[in-house]
Design a protein around this motif. Structure first.
Motif, short mmCIF file in Angstrom:
data_model
loop_
_atom_site.label_atom_id
_atom_site.label_comp_id
_atom_site.label_asym_id
_atom_site.label_seq_id
_atom_site.Cartn_x
_atom_site.Cartn_y
_atom_site.Cartn_z
N HIS A 1 -12.55 -4.05 -8.57
CA HIS A 1 -12.75 -5.36 -7.95
C HIS A 1 -13.52 -6.31 -8.87
CE1 HIS A 1 -12.06 -3.87 -3.56
NE2 HIS A 1 -11.05 -3.61 -4.37
N ILE B 1 -6.92 -1.12 3.58
CA ILE B 1 -6.45 -2.11 2.61
C ILE B 1 -5.29 -2.90 3.21
CG2 ILE B 1 -5.41 -2.46 0.33
CD1 ILE B 1 -8.44 -1.64 0.32
N TYR C 1 -4.43 1.89 -8.03
CA TYR C 1 -5.56 1.35 -7.25
C TYR C 1 -6.11 2.44 -6.31
CZ TYR C 1 -8.22 -1.56 -4.03
OH TYR C 1 -9.22 -2.09 -3.26
N VAL D 1 0.82 -1.22 0.00
CA VAL D 1 0.00 0.00 0.00
C VAL D 1 0.85 1.27 0.00
CG1 VAL D 1 -1.99 -1.11 1.09
CG2 VAL D 1 -0.33 0.08 2.52
#
Length: 141
Positions: free
Chosen positions: A110, A54, A34, A26
């Protein structure tokens, strides 16, 4: 059939490794597209909070992968109908609810990620269904 078992275990291992690495990913540039997508879906969202959520989700993914790996091993030993349905259900519960929830919140990335993982997992499972035909042993010990 051994090849499919190895393939499904590889999918599980990828989930384990990916989940363990997710709290680090991340913060890397690879995650930038993303998070840009998430910020479009949640324009008032806080990037730091998104990275936390996340990142903390990573161990859950790793845990699911570990459990799926174990379930695959057990299912391929006994090859009962119940085992096949168990493996199939684990994928379908994740696929349906994760995808629907994501689409509800406009996180369309997703849909593509989930569809790819589902295809890589469900096609081998569906092909194997006829091989999982042993009846469950119901004898009380």
């Amino acid at each position: 059939m051994a090849g499919v078992e190895k393939w499904l275990k590889l999918i599980a291992i990828i989930h384990i490794i990916g989940g363990v690495l997710l709290p680090l990913v991340v913060f890397s540039p690879i995650a930038t597209p993303y998070f840009e997508h998430l910020q479009k879906a949640f324009p008032h969202g806080d990037l730091t909070s998104m990275k936390f959520l996340i990142g903390v989700f990573g161990p859950t993914v790793a845990s699911w992968g570990l459990l799926f790996y174990y379930a695959i091993g057990k299912a391929f030993l006994s090859k009962t109908e119940k085992d096949w349905w168990f493996l199939f259900s684990t994928v379908m519960i994740w696929l349906v609810f994760d995808t629907a929830f994501s689409l509800f919140f406009n996180v369309t990335a997703h849909l593509y990620i989930n569809s790819l993982v589902a295809l890589l997992t469900l096609f081998p499972l569906l092909a194997l269904k006829p091989h999982f035909n042993r009846k469950e042993n119901t004898d009380a010990s």
